[in-house]
Structure formats: structure tokens, C-alpha cells
Write an enzyme that holds these catalytic residues in place. Structure first.
Site, PDB file in Angstrom:
ATOM      1  N   TYR A 148       9.326  50.787  52.295  1.00 17.52           N
ATOM      2  CA  TYR A 148      10.546  51.365  51.711  1.00 17.52           C
ATOM      3  C   TYR A 148      10.660  50.978  50.236  1.00 17.52           C
ATOM      4  O   TYR A 148      10.875  51.835  49.365  1.00 17.52           O
ATOM      5  CB  TYR A 148      11.771  50.886  52.491  1.00 17.52           C
ATOM      6  CG  TYR A 148      13.070  51.454  51.973  1.00 17.52           C
ATOM      7  CD1 TYR A 148      13.437  52.772  52.246  1.00 17.52           C
ATOM      8  CD2 TYR A 148      13.939  50.671  51.210  1.00 17.52           C
ATOM      9  CE1 TYR A 148      14.636  53.292  51.760  1.00 17.52           C
ATOM     10  CE2 TYR A 148      15.137  51.185  50.738  1.00 17.52           C
ATOM     11  CZ  TYR A 148      15.481  52.493  51.011  1.00 17.52           C
ATOM     12  OH  TYR A 148      16.671  53.017  50.529  1.00 17.52           O
ATOM     13  N   LYS A 152      10.576  53.540  46.859  1.00 15.74           N
ATOM     14  CA  LYS A 152      11.665  53.647  45.892  1.00 15.74           C
ATOM     15  C   LYS A 152      11.208  53.242  44.490  1.00 15.74           C
ATOM     16  O   LYS A 152      11.673  53.803  43.493  1.00 15.74           O
ATOM     17  CB  LYS A 152      12.866  52.815  46.358  1.00 15.74           C
ATOM     18  CG  LYS A 152      13.535  53.363  47.622  1.00 15.74           C
ATOM     19  CD  LYS A 152      14.112  54.770  47.421  1.00 15.74           C
ATOM     20  CE  LYS A 152      14.875  55.259  48.644  1.00 15.74           C
ATOM     21  NZ  LYS A 152      15.470  56.603  48.459  1.00 15.74           N
TER      22      LYS A 152
HETATM   23  P1  NAP Z   1      21.348  58.215  56.380  1.00 16.55           P
HETATM   24  O1  NAP Z   1      22.745  57.901  56.719  1.00 16.55           O
HETATM   25  O2  NAP Z   1      20.244  57.774  57.277  1.00 16.55           O
HETATM   26  O3  NAP Z   1      21.242  59.800  56.192  1.00 16.55           O
HETATM   27  C1  NAP Z   1      20.042  60.356  55.763  1.00 16.55           C
HETATM   28  C2  NAP Z   1      20.123  61.832  55.921  1.00 16.55           C
HETATM   29  O4  NAP Z   1      18.861  62.366  55.459  1.00 16.55           O
HETATM   30  C3  NAP Z   1      20.266  62.255  57.381  1.00 16.55           C
HETATM   31  O5  NAP Z   1      21.074  63.394  57.480  1.00 16.55           O
HETATM   32  C4  NAP Z   1      18.829  62.579  57.768  1.00 16.55           C
HETATM   33  O6  NAP Z   1      18.706  63.523  58.821  1.00 16.55           O
HETATM   34  C5  NAP Z   1      18.310  63.178  56.474  1.00 16.55           C
HETATM   35  N1  NAP Z   1      16.857  63.137  56.455  1.00 16.55           N
HETATM   36  C6  NAP Z   1      16.070  62.058  56.653  1.00 16.55           C
HETATM   37  N2  NAP Z   1      14.788  62.441  56.649  1.00 16.55           N
HETATM   38  C7  NAP Z   1      14.778  63.766  56.438  1.00 16.55           C
HETATM   39  C8  NAP Z   1      13.757  64.735  56.358  1.00 16.55           C
HETATM   40  N3  NAP Z   1      12.469  64.410  56.510  1.00 16.55           N
HETATM   41  N4  NAP Z   1      14.075  66.026  56.119  1.00 16.55           N
HETATM   42  C9  NAP Z   1      15.379  66.389  55.984  1.00 16.55           C
HETATM   43  N5  NAP Z   1      16.396  65.518  56.070  1.00 16.55           N
HETATM   44  C10 NAP Z   1      16.096  64.217  56.304  1.00 16.55           C
HETATM   45  O7  NAP Z   1      20.951  57.676  54.922  1.00 16.55           O
HETATM   46  P2  NAP Z   1      21.894  57.070  53.755  1.00 16.55           P
HETATM   47  O8  NAP Z   1      22.126  55.648  54.078  1.00 16.55           O
HETATM   48  O9  NAP Z   1      23.015  57.967  53.485  1.00 16.55           O
HETATM   49  O10 NAP Z   1      20.861  57.084  52.528  1.00 16.55           O
HETATM   50  C11 NAP Z   1      20.721  58.222  51.717  1.00 16.55           C
HETATM   51  C12 NAP Z   1      19.797  57.873  50.552  1.00 16.55           C
HETATM   52  O11 NAP Z   1      20.312  56.745  49.860  1.00 16.55           O
HETATM   53  C13 NAP Z   1      18.378  57.521  50.991  1.00 16.55           C
HETATM   54  O12 NAP Z   1      17.467  58.004  50.045  1.00 16.55           O
HETATM   55  C14 NAP Z   1      18.408  55.996  50.969  1.00 16.55           C
HETATM   56  O13 NAP Z   1      17.130  55.462  50.756  1.00 16.55           O
HETATM   57  C15 NAP Z   1      19.329  55.731  49.792  1.00 16.55           C
HETATM   58  N6  NAP Z   1      20.006  54.423  49.861  1.00 16.55           N
HETATM   59  C16 NAP Z   1      20.979  54.186  50.765  1.00 16.55           C
HETATM   60  C17 NAP Z   1      21.618  52.953  50.781  1.00 16.55           C
HETATM   61  C18 NAP Z   1      22.745  52.679  51.728  1.00 16.55           C
HETATM   62  O14 NAP Z   1      23.430  51.668  51.546  1.00 16.55           O
HETATM   63  N7  NAP Z   1      23.017  53.504  52.702  1.00 16.55           N
HETATM   64  C19 NAP Z   1      21.236  51.960  49.904  1.00 16.55           C
HETATM   65  C20 NAP Z   1      20.228  52.244  48.982  1.00 16.55           C
HETATM   66  C21 NAP Z   1      19.643  53.492  48.955  1.00 16.55           C
HETATM   67  P3  NAP Z   1      18.367  63.005  60.330  1.00 16.55           P
HETATM   68  O15 NAP Z   1      19.385  61.953  60.658  1.00 16.55           O
HETATM   69  O16 NAP Z   1      18.497  64.247  61.126  1.00 16.55           O
HETATM   70  O17 NAP Z   1      16.977  62.458  60.266  1.00 16.55           O
END
Ligand code: NAP
Length: 200
Positions: A148, A152
């Protein structure tokens, strides 16, 4: 928020979490939102909440399927490359599958979708913006996050090279800013695109 009125925005990973919240916020700010995600039920729920949102169900880890799906979408002004996965494994147990899957979703999809959107923006001479959602894990080693963190970090460099080639030639175009979330900090990089190779 008026700057979003009438603009067409594509948000990837819009089924849950940050992507869903961004899609709803953009829609409420007056943008025409195309919400892309992998699970149809999530998109149906989103559309119920915001009936104006257009949905697109595709796995961005699948290059051909993504290209075919995006070919059906009208011109996009704003792109948020948010779809991302975190497959956690200790370094000694990292598998080829987790490595390939993570890089195809977290990095390759951002490159491919940005290419498709940016080519069309430049062809029509329109201004636009691309946001790549990174993470503080791009800059810091985190246990069990070998893959991961690497995706990034690579995304950060992809963003810089995109800024160099897509931004106005006169000025550096990367504008990083933090976004606090439930579990950590997601870093976004904004790339304004001039839409003209001479940077005007
Ligand atoms: P999340 O809650 O897991 O949601 C991710 C979304 O992306 C889900 O709807 C998922 O669909 C979709 N997705 C994943 N793989 C996919 C694919 N191959 N094709 C199409 N859609 C896909 O994630 P999040 O926490 O909101 O994170 C969003 C972004 O922010 C990511 O890039 C993550 O690395 C970054 N980020 C998040 C945090 C945090 O605190 N949450 C911190 C740092 C960075 P499915 O569920 O159907 O797979």
C-alpha cells in the site's frame, strides 16, 4: 462552490467512504457527477440519495473494461482518482496477487483514467482539474503496509509527472493539501490543466 455548477465530474471509488462523500458534495454543489465504483448496490444507494448522479459500475483494475466504460461517458471537466485498496500483509508474506492487484487499482487506474480524461480536455481546449487521492502512507513506512505504501508513493510521483506534462508549461502545477478522514489522512494532489499546450 459556484465554480462546480454545471461542471462534469468523474469520481472513482464513489460507492463508499471518501469517494461517496466527494460525489455527494460535488452533486450538491451543482456539478453533474459520474460516480464510478465496483459494487452496483452501492451505486444504487448513492443514486437514491442523489438522483441526479450518473453511475458507472466497473472494476478499474481491469484496463479493457475501464476503457470501454469510459468511452460511453461524455466529456469530463473534473476527475477525482479516489478508488484505492489496502491489502495488508507483512513484507515476508507479500503475494504476487496482492502486489499486482494493488498497483493496478491504486496506480495504473489513476494513470489510465487521467489519460482518457486529459486527452479529451486538451482536444477541446477546455480547462479541467484532476485530483489524485494519495495517503500519508506514501511518505511514512507503516507495518504490514509494504505494498500500500509503495502504491501511494508511486502515485505521488505519477502526480508530479502529470503536473509537469499536463500543467501549464510556465508554472509548477501540483498543489497538495490534506484531508482528514476516519482512519487517517488522505492527501490530495490537484492538477489544474490549462487545456492548451502553450500554457495560456
Ligand atoms: P473505502 O471506504 O474502502 O471505499 C473505496 C471505494 O472504492 C469503494 O466504493 C470500493 O468499491 C471502490 N473501489 C475499490 N477498488 C475498486 C476498483 N477496482 N474499481 C472500482 N471501484 C473500486 O475507501 P476510503 O477509505 O474511502 O479510501 C478512499 C481513498 O482514500 C483510497 O485511495 C485510500 O487509499 C485513500 N485514503 C483513505 C484514508 C482513510 O482514512 N480512509 C487514509 C488515507 C488514504 P467496493 O467496496 O465495491 O470494492
Amino acid at each position: 462552490m459556484e465554480r462546480f455548477v454545471g461542471r462534469r465530474a468523474l469520481v472513482t471509488g464513489a460507492g463508499k467512504g471518501i469517494g461517496r462523500a466527494v460525489a455527494v458534495a460535488l452533486s450538491r454543489a451543482g456539478a453533474h457527477v459520474v460516480a464510478l465504483s465496483r459494487t452496483q448496490a452501492d451505486l444504487d444507494g448513492l443514486q437514491k440519495e442523489c438522483p441526479g448522479i450518473q453511475t458507472l459500475c466497473v472494476d478499474v483494475g481491469d484496463w479493457e473494461a475501464t476503457e470501454a466504460a469510459l468511452n460511453k461517458v461524455d466529456d469530463i471537466d473534473l476527475l477525482v482518482n479516489n478508488a484505492g485498496i489496502a491489502l495488508l500483509q507483512p513484507f515476508l508474506e507479500v503475494t504476487k496477487d496482492a502486489f499486482d492487484r494493488s498497483f493496478s487499482v491504486n496506480l495504473r487506474a489513476a494513470l489510465q483514467i487521467s489519460q482518457i480524461v486529459a486527452r479529451k480536455l486538451i482536444a477541446r481546449g477546455a480547462p479541467g482539474a484532476i485530483v489524485n487521492v494519495s495517503s500519508q502512507a506514501s511518505q511514512r513506512a507503516v507495518l504490514d503496509h509494504t505494498v500500500y505504501c509503495s502504491t501511494k508513493s508511486a502515485l505521488d510521483m505519477l502526480t508530479k509527472t502529470m503536473a509537469q506534462e499536463l500543467g501549464p508549461h510556465k508554472a509548477p502545477a501540483t498543489q497538495p493539501g490534506p484531508a482528514q478522514t476516519g482512519q487517517g489522512k488522505a492527501t490530495t494532489f490537484l492538477l489544474p490543466i490549462s487545456g492548451r499546450a502553450d500554457g495560456q
